[in-house]
Design a protein around this motif. Structure first.
Motif, PDB file in Angstrom:
ATOM      1  N   ALA A  37      28.747 -10.942 -24.694  1.00  0.00           N
ATOM      2  CA  ALA A  37      27.293 -10.821 -24.583  1.00  0.00           C
ATOM      3  C   ALA A  37      26.599 -11.995 -25.242  1.00  0.00           C
ATOM      4  CB  ALA A  37      26.835  -9.511 -25.222  1.00  0.00           C
ATOM      5  N   ALA A  38      27.149 -12.468 -26.353  1.00  0.00           N
ATOM      6  CA  ALA A  38      26.547 -13.627 -27.029  1.00  0.00           C
ATOM      7  C   ALA A  38      26.717 -14.887 -26.189  1.00  0.00           C
ATOM      8  CB  ALA A  38      27.180 -13.821 -28.398  1.00  0.00           C
ATOM      9  N   ALA A  39      27.875 -15.038 -25.531  1.00  0.00           N
ATOM     10  CA  ALA A  39      28.096 -16.207 -24.690  1.00  0.00           C
ATOM     11  C   ALA A  39      27.166 -16.202 -23.487  1.00  0.00           C
ATOM     12  CB  ALA A  39      29.547 -16.263 -24.230  1.00  0.00           C
ATOM     13  N   ARG A  40      26.817 -15.006 -23.004  1.00  0.00           N
ATOM     14  CA  ARG A  40      25.891 -14.911 -21.879  1.00  0.00           C
ATOM     15  C   ARG A  40      24.441 -15.013 -22.325  1.00  0.00           C
ATOM     16  NH1 ARG A  40      29.087 -10.291 -20.715  1.00  0.00           N
ATOM     17  NH2 ARG A  40      27.282  -9.018 -21.305  1.00  0.00           N
ATOM     18  N   GLY A  41      24.203 -14.840 -23.614  1.00  0.00           N
ATOM     19  CA  GLY A  41      22.829 -14.845 -24.107  1.00  0.00           C
ATOM     20  C   GLY A  41      22.123 -13.521 -23.845  1.00  0.00           C
ATOM     21  N   ASP A  42      22.904 -12.435 -23.716  1.00  0.00           N
ATOM     22  CA  ASP A  42      22.355 -11.107 -23.425  1.00  0.00           C
ATOM     23  C   ASP A  42      21.963 -10.450 -24.757  1.00  0.00           C
ATOM     24  OD1 ASP A  42      21.638  -8.655 -22.458  1.00  0.00           O
ATOM     25  OD2 ASP A  42      23.480  -8.298 -21.312  1.00  0.00           O
ATOM     26  N   ARG A  45      21.943  -6.425 -24.733  1.00  0.00           N
ATOM     27  CA  ARG A  45      23.252  -5.813 -24.878  1.00  0.00           C
ATOM     28  C   ARG A  45      23.760  -5.947 -26.302  1.00  0.00           C
ATOM     29  NH1 ARG A  45      26.206  -1.726 -24.408  1.00  0.00           N
ATOM     30  NH2 ARG A  45      28.467  -2.140 -24.369  1.00  0.00           N
ATOM     31  N   LEU A  46      23.477  -7.051 -26.943  1.00  0.00           N
ATOM     32  CA  LEU A  46      23.884  -7.227 -28.341  1.00  0.00           C
ATOM     33  C   LEU A  46      23.239  -6.175 -29.244  1.00  0.00           C
ATOM     34  CD1 LEU A  46      23.836 -11.115 -28.772  1.00  0.00           C
ATOM     35  CD2 LEU A  46      25.825  -9.593 -28.905  1.00  0.00           C
ATOM     36  N   GLY A  47      21.959  -5.833 -28.970  1.00  0.00           N
ATOM     37  CA  GLY A  47      21.281  -4.805 -29.761  1.00  0.00           C
ATOM     38  C   GLY A  47      21.909  -3.432 -29.573  1.00  0.00           C
ATOM     39  N   GLN A  48      22.270  -3.107 -28.350  1.00  0.00           N
ATOM     40  CA  GLN A  48      22.919  -1.822 -28.089  1.00  0.00           C
ATOM     41  C   GLN A  48      24.273  -1.732 -28.788  1.00  0.00           C
ATOM     42  OE1 GLN A  48      23.098  -1.542 -23.825  1.00  0.00           O
ATOM     43  NE2 GLN A  48      20.909  -1.059 -23.591  1.00  0.00           N
ATOM     44  N   ILE A  49      24.981  -2.834 -28.773  1.00  0.00           N
ATOM     45  CA  ILE A  49      26.295  -2.826 -29.443  1.00  0.00           C
ATOM     46  C   ILE A  49      26.139  -2.622 -30.941  1.00  0.00           C
ATOM     47  CG2 ILE A  49      28.306  -4.240 -29.964  1.00  0.00           C
ATOM     48  CD1 ILE A  49      27.971  -5.546 -27.201  1.00  0.00           C
ATOM     49  N   GLU A  50      25.124  -3.191 -31.531  1.00  0.00           N
ATOM     50  CA  GLU A  50      24.882  -3.019 -32.964  1.00  0.00           C
ATOM     51  C   GLU A  50      24.587  -1.552 -33.303  1.00  0.00           C
ATOM     52  OE1 GLU A  50      25.201  -5.033 -35.421  1.00  0.00           O
ATOM     53  OE2 GLU A  50      25.683  -6.827 -34.264  1.00  0.00           O
ATOM     54  N   ILE A  51      23.786  -0.913 -32.460  1.00  0.00           N
ATOM     55  CA  ILE A  51      23.457   0.507 -32.697  1.00  0.00           C
ATOM     56  C   ILE A  51      24.717   1.373 -32.589  1.00  0.00           C
ATOM     57  CG2 ILE A  51      22.187   2.481 -31.797  1.00  0.00           C
ATOM     58  CD1 ILE A  51      19.992   0.541 -30.941  1.00  0.00           C
ATOM     59  N   GLU A  52      25.553   1.096 -31.589  1.00  0.00           N
ATOM     60  CA  GLU A  52      26.775   1.875 -31.416  1.00  0.00           C
ATOM     61  C   GLU A  52      27.719   1.692 -32.600  1.00  0.00           C
ATOM     62  OE1 GLU A  52      28.434   0.676 -27.751  1.00  0.00           O
ATOM     63  OE2 GLU A  52      26.866   1.599 -26.511  1.00  0.00           O
ATOM     64  N   LEU A  53      27.822   0.486 -33.105  1.00  0.00           N
ATOM     65  CA  LEU A  53      28.708   0.249 -34.242  1.00  0.00           C
ATOM     66  C   LEU A  53      28.195   0.909 -35.517  1.00  0.00           C
ATOM     67  CD1 LEU A  53      29.655  -3.503 -33.663  1.00  0.00           C
ATOM     68  CD2 LEU A  53      31.069  -1.487 -33.256  1.00  0.00           C
ATOM     69  N   GLU A  54      26.879   0.943 -35.672  1.00  0.00           N
ATOM     70  CA  GLU A  54      26.318   1.587 -36.859  1.00  0.00           C
ATOM     71  C   GLU A  54      26.520   3.095 -36.848  1.00  0.00           C
ATOM     72  OE1 GLU A  54      22.275   0.459 -37.110  1.00  0.00           O
ATOM     73  OE2 GLU A  54      22.674  -1.618 -37.701  1.00  0.00           O
ATOM     74  N   SER A  55      26.531   3.700 -35.628  1.00  0.00           N
ATOM     75  CA  SER A  55      26.682   5.144 -35.527  1.00  0.00           C
ATOM     76  C   SER A  55      28.129   5.590 -35.710  1.00  0.00           C
ATOM     77  CB  SER A  55      26.176   5.632 -34.165  1.00  0.00           C
ATOM     78  OG  SER A  55      26.971   5.107 -33.120  1.00  0.00           O
ATOM     79  N   GLN A  56      29.052   4.698 -35.578  1.00  0.00           N
ATOM     80  CA  GLN A  56      30.454   5.068 -35.715  1.00  0.00           C
ATOM     81  C   GLN A  56      30.816   5.243 -37.183  1.00  0.00           C
ATOM     82  OE1 GLN A  56      32.849   2.181 -33.704  1.00  0.00           O
ATOM     83  NE2 GLN A  56      32.108   2.713 -31.662  1.00  0.00           N
ATOM     84  N   MET A  57      31.575   6.292 -37.472  1.00  0.00           N
ATOM     85  CA  MET A  57      32.013   6.550 -38.834  1.00  0.00           C
ATOM     86  C   MET A  57      33.287   5.773 -39.139  1.00  0.00           C
ATOM     87  SD  MET A  57      31.534  10.657 -39.231  1.00  0.00           S
ATOM     88  CE  MET A  57      29.921  11.409 -39.101  1.00  0.00           C
ATOM     89  N   ARG A  58      33.435   5.535 -40.400  1.00  0.00           N
ATOM     90  CA  ARG A  58      34.678   4.929 -40.841  1.00  0.00           C
ATOM     91  C   ARG A  58      35.773   5.991 -40.852  1.00  0.00           C
ATOM     92  NH1 ARG A  58      32.737   1.164 -45.977  1.00  0.00           N
ATOM     93  NH2 ARG A  58      31.334  -0.195 -44.762  1.00  0.00           N
ATOM     94  N   PRO A  59      37.016   5.576 -40.728  1.00  0.00           N
ATOM     95  CA  PRO A  59      38.121   6.550 -40.722  1.00  0.00           C
ATOM     96  C   PRO A  59      38.140   7.438 -41.964  1.00  0.00           C
ATOM     97  CG  PRO A  59      38.892   4.423 -39.963  1.00  0.00           C
ATOM     98  CD  PRO A  59      37.494   4.216 -40.426  1.00  0.00           C
TER      99      PRO A  59
END
Length: 281
Positions: A37-42, A45-59
């Motif tokens: 997404a960064a290579a495409r300049g999207d 999509r980068l913002g959505q990926i950040e939100i998904e990673l923040e919502s994920q719990m650590r093991p």
């Protein structure tokens, strides 16, 4: 910030090799969706990926919540992640909970005079037998509370109701001990708390069931037989005449007693009053 140059794709096919031109130090950069997404300049999509990673719990957080008693589905729903991701980290903790529940069944319940000779599993099998429940259908589970102590729970179904009983489990020598935490657990530990229901005698199909008497019902055997007959009402101002063929009876005076022989008869008061002479007998 130092600039890196891309050398090429790593031999694993999942990373990109980058190099520092000054120090010739090489780095591996994961070729994930964020890089694409960064290579495409999207930026979206980068913002959505950040939100998904923040919502994920650590093991470690996932395992802590499973150990505290939550299910895999509950953790996945609360974290907004897939069930498959939670299962990878929850599996060893679920085994730990199952093993602790098995150990608790071999522990000894605490009585007023000390630990019981029988184990928790033996006492529960006896209590279920008294109540007519199928102990093989009951399920055990455990979790660790906020105070760090283990809690074991017994789940069973009676009729249409789901029942639970909880004990605190303290591992130790000779299997450890358990202590009741709620009323169901106390009742199951006390065999004297159960009273078998009274049996109902079957009625003879050829006989009619007895009917309880009520205020409006009549007894089967009356105490006295009452003859229903109309009661004649007396007529007003009417005298009952005597029969015509029977003369009216006149009361005769009582016979006078006769005196003894050779003695005058003493006249009665009526003879004196009417002037009647006495006759000698």
């Amino acid at each position: 910030m130092r600039a890196l140059r891309v050398v090429g794709l790593h031999e694993d096919g999942k990373s990109i090799v980058c190099e520092d031109p000054a120090s010739r130090t090489r780095f591996l950069l994961p070729a994930d969706e964020r890089l694409r997404a960064a290579a495409r300049g999207d930026i979206t999509r980068l913002g959505q990926i950040e939100i998904e990673l923040e919502s994920q719990m650590r093991p470690r957080e996932i395992q802590a919540r499973i150990r505290a008693g939550e299910s895999v589905e509950q953790v996945a729903s609360g974290a907004g992640v897939t069930v498959q991701r939670v299962e990878r980290f929850a599996y060893p903790v679920l085994l730990e909970r199952s093993r602790t529940a098995e150990l608790a069944q071999r522990a000894h319940p605490i009585r007023e005079d000390g630990p019981d000779v029988q184990t928790l599993g033996e006492v529960m099998a006896h209590s279920f037998g008294l109540r007519g429940h199928d102990y093989s259908q009951a399920t055990w589970d455990s979790w660790r509370g906020d105070d760090g102590k283990w809690v074991v729970v017994l789940c069973w179904k009676a009729g249409r109701s789901d029942n639970r009983a909880h004990w605190s489990f303290a591992p130790g020598a000779h299997g450890g001990t358990v202590q009741a935490l709620d009323e169901n657990a106390e009742v199951l530990l006390n065999p004297n708390a159960y009273r078998a229901p009274r049996t109902v005698r079957a009625l003879d199909p050829g006989k009619e069931p007895a009917v309880q008497p009520t205020l409006d019902s009549t007894p089967a055997e009356p105490v006295a037989k009452v003859i229903d007959a109309p009661i004649a009402e007396p007529e007003e101002d009417v005298e009952s005449p005597l029969p015509a063929d029977e003369p009216e009876e006149v009361a005769e005076p009582a016979p006078r007693a006769k005196g003894k022989k050779n003695h005058p008869i003493v006249p009665s008061w009526e003879d004196v009053l009417l002037g009647v002479r006495s006759q000698r007998g």
